[in-house]
Design a protein around this motif. Structure first.
Motif, short mmCIF file in Angstrom:
data_model
loop_
_atom_site.label_atom_id
_atom_site.label_comp_id
_atom_site.label_asym_id
_atom_site.label_seq_id
_atom_site.Cartn_x
_atom_site.Cartn_y
_atom_site.Cartn_z
N ARG A 2 3.47 -6.32 15.18
CA ARG A 2 3.25 -4.91 15.52
C ARG A 2 3.95 -4.01 14.50
NH1 ARG A 2 5.68 -4.55 21.22
NH2 ARG A 2 5.76 -2.35 20.68
N ASP A 52 -3.32 -2.46 21.13
CA ASP A 52 -4.13 -2.84 19.97
C ASP A 52 -3.79 -4.22 19.42
OD1 ASP A 52 -5.49 -0.43 20.05
OD2 ASP A 52 -4.06 0.58 18.73
N ARG A 57 4.76 -4.79 11.38
CA ARG A 57 4.09 -4.93 10.08
C ARG A 57 2.83 -4.09 10.01
NH1 ARG A 57 3.77 -11.23 8.07
NH2 ARG A 57 5.98 -11.74 8.13
N SER A 58 2.06 -4.15 11.08
CA SER A 58 0.73 -3.52 11.06
C SER A 58 0.73 -2.09 11.58
CB SER A 58 -0.24 -4.36 11.89
OG SER A 58 0.18 -4.42 13.25
N PHE A 89 -0.56 -10.98 4.99
CA PHE A 89 -1.25 -9.80 5.53
C PHE A 89 -0.30 -8.96 6.38
CE2 PHE A 89 -4.69 -12.85 4.81
CZ PHE A 89 -5.59 -12.06 4.10
N ASP A 90 -0.42 -7.64 6.21
CA ASP A 90 0.33 -6.73 7.07
C ASP A 90 -0.58 -5.68 7.70
OD1 ASP A 90 -0.25 -5.15 4.90
OD2 ASP A 90 1.84 -4.85 4.29
N ASP A 91 -1.90 -5.90 7.61
CA ASP A 91 -2.85 -5.01 8.27
C ASP A 91 -3.53 -5.78 9.40
OD1 ASP A 91 -5.92 -5.73 7.08
OD2 ASP A 91 -4.21 -6.38 5.86
N LEU A 92 -3.98 -5.05 10.40
CA LEU A 92 -4.54 -5.68 11.59
C LEU A 92 -5.80 -6.47 11.28
CD1 LEU A 92 -3.54 -5.78 14.47
CD2 LEU A 92 -5.06 -3.88 15.04
N THR A 93 -6.63 -5.98 10.37
CA THR A 93 -7.87 -6.68 10.03
C THR A 93 -7.59 -8.03 9.39
OG1 THR A 93 -9.03 -4.58 9.71
CG2 THR A 93 -10.03 -6.54 8.74
N GLY A 94 -6.70 -8.05 8.40
CA GLY A 94 -6.37 -9.30 7.74
C GLY A 94 -5.75 -10.30 8.70
N ALA A 107 0.58 -1.34 14.70
CA ALA A 107 -0.31 -1.31 15.87
C ALA A 107 0.51 -1.13 17.15
CB ALA A 107 -1.12 -2.59 15.95
#
Length: 392
Positions: free
Chosen positions: A36, A45, A38-39, A94-99, A41
């Motif tokens: 959470r 989410d 990192r992203s 990865f640090d985005d939710l999509t990745g 979110a």
């Protein structure tokens, strides 16, 4: 063949693999706080990662069932370990939710075929003697899950890369060990594997895994919401998996002496009681710790218990096992995400209420499936009696 010294080398391979599988399937819950951060979110989410892992799990389970039935089991098993290792190794990048969503889909794909393969191949290898080793197999998942929060606390990236290396080593092992032969012939006690029976078993695994994964995945967040420190909440997850491991060890010790249906009834009622303790406690620290340990012990025997019961009642193939693993994946897809949304709307009390409802539903699903399997066996035997009476 219940003496461990007499088990084939393949059984030891499955036991070792399920240690890593338990860690891979359980790491998401204790890693939620870091992911959470990192992203960026929110609580609701970030639950999409549970959905991604479970979606991969569902797809992999049904595809894997066909592959296990058609090809060399250990080559399919090795392929699943490669896929699992790739997914684990890429999480730190990865640090985005999509990745992150994509990586957990890959982890779900690999884990499902590995799970399905280990269960199916073990039953092919040992047949009616799979009771104790089946419980030990799933105890190994519990041990892996027990280690997961501690590894995350030390360092999430290190945990992922270490598990990926172990997957590579297990891949080599799987390719060097002969696979069991194709599904053995149906035994006299087996009934027909009908669609209605498979659907009932699917429903049981759907609800049971929703309870197990939903509770284990959100218990750390629940602990933080009711005032525990991050370290204490991490240990709350550990307590769940300690109870879980103890429950499977106990089940493995009695599996050759107590029928799986008896074990399942006791375990299902105990999980209802554990959720009731948490609700009655209202977030009080003693009730939280007690209920968490109880839930771990109570949920532990249910998955291997139903696998053993099914092996005694129906002819097991990879495609049949896919219904069980697919139901498990669907439960892991739906309920952690729903609980996350419920958290956002209702706060900390969401988890105890959801656990109680799922525990009651799991008990009802088991009772219905057990009656259906019993009726099917009676239906198979009645015509024989009628013919004998007519001849007399």
């Amino acid at each position: 063949m219940t003496d461990a010294a007499a088990w084939p080398r393949s059984v030891r391979l499955y036991l070792a693999t399920f240690l890593v599988l338990g860690m891979a399937l359980s790491v998401l819950g204790p890693a939620l706080t870091e992911l959470r951060e990192r992203s960026g979110a929110g609580i609701g989410d970030i639950g999409i990662l549970f959905a991604g892992q479970a979606a991969g799990y569902i797809v992999g389970s049904f595809a894997g069932g066909r592959l296990i039935d058609r090809f060399n089991g250990h080559r399919v098993f090795a392929g699943s370990l490669v896929l699992l290792g790739v997914g684990l190794a890429t999480v730190p990048f990865f640090d985005d939710l999509t990745g992150l969503f994509v990586t957990f889909v890959i982890i779900g794909l690999g884990a499902s075929v590995c799970d399905l393969g280990g269960n199916t191949l073990l039953m092919w290898e040992l047949g009616a003697g799979s009771g104790r080793p089946m419980n030990l197999l799933h105890m190994c998942i519990g041990i892996g899950a027990l280690v997961a929060p501690l590894m995350v606390y030390v360092g999430l990236d290190l945990a992922m890369w270490t598990a990926a290396v172990v997957c590579a080593l297990l891949t080599v092992w799987a390719l060097r060990v002969p696979a069991p032969s194709r599904p053995p012939q149906a035994r006299e006690e087996h009934t027909d594997t009908t669609l209605s029976i498979l659907l009932l078993l699917f429903l049981f695994f759907f609800l049971y895994v929703g309870l197990e994964v939903g509770f284990a995945g959100w218990i750390k967040t629940y602990g933080e919401e009711v005032g525990l420190s991050e370290l204490a909440a991490t240990w709350l997850t550990t307590v769940f998996w300690l109870g879980f491991t103890a429950g499977r060890l106990l089940a493995s010790a009695i599996a050759d002496r107590v029928g799986p249906d008896v074990i399942l009834y006791v375990a299902c009622f105990a999980s209802v009681a554990a959720a009731a303790v948490m609700i009655a406690g209202g977030g009080a620290t003693p009730a939280v710790w007690t209920a968490t340990a109880m839930m771990g012990v109570a949920t532990a025997p249910q998955f291997p218990g139903m696998m053993n019961l099914a092996e005694r009642r129906i002819h097991i193939s990879g495609s049949a096992t896919a219904w069980f693993v697919g139901g498990a994946g669907a439960g892991g897809l739906v309920f952690p995400l729903v609980i996350g949304r419920f958290f956002d709307a209702r706060g900390a009390k969401a988890l105890p209420v959801a656990a109680f409802l799922l525990a009651v539903a799991t008990l009802a699903a088991f009772a219905t499936a057990n009656r259906a399997l019993g009726r099917a066996r009676m239906a198979d035997t009645v015509p024989v009696s009628d013919i004998t009476s007519d001849m007399a």
